[in-house]
Design a protein around this motif. Sequence first.
Motif, PDB file in Angstrom:
ATOM      1  N   PRO A  67      16.504 -99.070 -60.186  1.00  0.00           N
ATOM      2  CA  PRO A  67      17.608 -99.851 -59.613  1.00  0.00           C
ATOM      3  C   PRO A  67      18.971 -99.496 -60.203  1.00  0.00           C
ATOM      4  O   PRO A  67      19.975 -99.550 -59.506  1.00  0.00           O
ATOM      5  N   LYS A  68      19.030 -99.100 -61.473  1.00  0.00           N
ATOM      6  CA  LYS A  68      20.317 -98.783 -62.119  1.00  0.00           C
ATOM      7  C   LYS A  68      20.562 -97.281 -62.148  1.00  0.00           C
ATOM      8  O   LYS A  68      20.988 -96.746 -63.155  1.00  0.00           O
ATOM      9  N   ILE A  69      20.320 -96.598 -61.039  1.00  0.00           N
ATOM     10  CA  ILE A  69      20.463 -95.146 -60.993  1.00  0.00           C
ATOM     11  C   ILE A  69      21.939 -94.772 -60.930  1.00  0.00           C
ATOM     12  O   ILE A  69      22.754 -95.443 -60.280  1.00  0.00           O
ATOM     13  N   TYR A  74      21.498 -90.333 -57.918  1.00  0.00           N
ATOM     14  CA  TYR A  74      21.160 -90.832 -56.582  1.00  0.00           C
ATOM     15  C   TYR A  74      21.402 -89.745 -55.537  1.00  0.00           C
ATOM     16  O   TYR A  74      20.579 -89.529 -54.657  1.00  0.00           O
ATOM     17  N   GLU A  75      22.547 -89.061 -55.632  1.00  0.00           N
ATOM     18  CA  GLU A  75      22.868 -88.007 -54.662  1.00  0.00           C
ATOM     19  C   GLU A  75      21.848 -86.871 -54.730  1.00  0.00           C
ATOM     20  O   GLU A  75      21.455 -86.314 -53.700  1.00  0.00           O
ATOM     21  N   THR A  94      10.019 -94.984 -53.759  1.00  0.00           N
ATOM     22  CA  THR A  94       9.554 -96.060 -54.624  1.00  0.00           C
ATOM     23  C   THR A  94      10.641 -96.408 -55.621  1.00  0.00           C
ATOM     24  O   THR A  94      11.184 -95.522 -56.287  1.00  0.00           O
ATOM     25  N   ILE A  95      10.958 -97.686 -55.715  1.00  0.00           N
ATOM     26  CA  ILE A  95      11.889 -98.162 -56.749  1.00  0.00           C
ATOM     27  C   ILE A  95      11.056 -98.875 -57.792  1.00  0.00           C
ATOM     28  O   ILE A  95      10.328 -99.808 -57.475  1.00  0.00           O
ATOM     29  N   ARG A 110      18.904-103.282 -51.758  1.00  0.00           N
ATOM     30  CA  ARG A 110      20.208-102.722 -51.369  1.00  0.00           C
ATOM     31  C   ARG A 110      20.216-101.194 -51.479  1.00  0.00           C
ATOM     32  O   ARG A 110      20.757-100.496 -50.622  1.00  0.00           O
ATOM     33  N   LEU A 111      19.598-100.683 -52.550  1.00  0.00           N
ATOM     34  CA  LEU A 111      19.550 -99.245 -52.758  1.00  0.00           C
ATOM     35  C   LEU A 111      18.738 -98.562 -51.647  1.00  0.00           C
ATOM     36  O   LEU A 111      19.160 -97.527 -51.105  1.00  0.00           O
TER      37      LEU A 111
END
Length: 181
Positions: A67-69, A74-75, A94-95, A110-111
């Motif tokens: 979640p805190k990526i 992320y890109e 998968t988160i 949200r992600l």
Amino acid sequence: MGIVPLEQALQLASDVDLDLVEVAPMARPPVCKLMDYGKFKYEAALKAREARRNQQQTVIKEMKLRPKIDIHDYETKKGHVVRFLKAGDKVKVTIMFRGREQSRPELGFRLLRKLAEEITEQGFVESAPKQDGRNMIMVIAPHRAVKAAAIKSGSEDETDELGVDVPVETETPAVDATPAE
């Protein structure tokens, strides 16, 4: 040939050096056929082998996020997802939640929603995000056109003089747009 007694049918089969094969045992009277059974079995095996060869295996790739990526991480992960979708593979995103992150599943939701919005051209959400213990899972599948292009590009690419792959363009047939009367 009509209805023939069993002894006569067996005699006919042996005269022409073929086998008497029962094709519909539940019919009244039972239906039999004169054929070379070995050749029939061989051709059926060939058809089954050809059908297996033409089947398309569904490959599911997995991408794991937190979640805190960071934005750059992320890109990079999004680029991998796009590459997988362009290759025609499904992607399971998968988160993973740890510790206090488990009390904030909306961050993961949200992600995943952001990722789904950014890759709408390559694929669509096949299964919506859902919580599964410490993980939140979403499956993304490629659009049919993208998958077909990935399959086609694997067989129809040509190389130019520099050795770079160049996709072959095919002509699309013209469509007559006049209404039928």
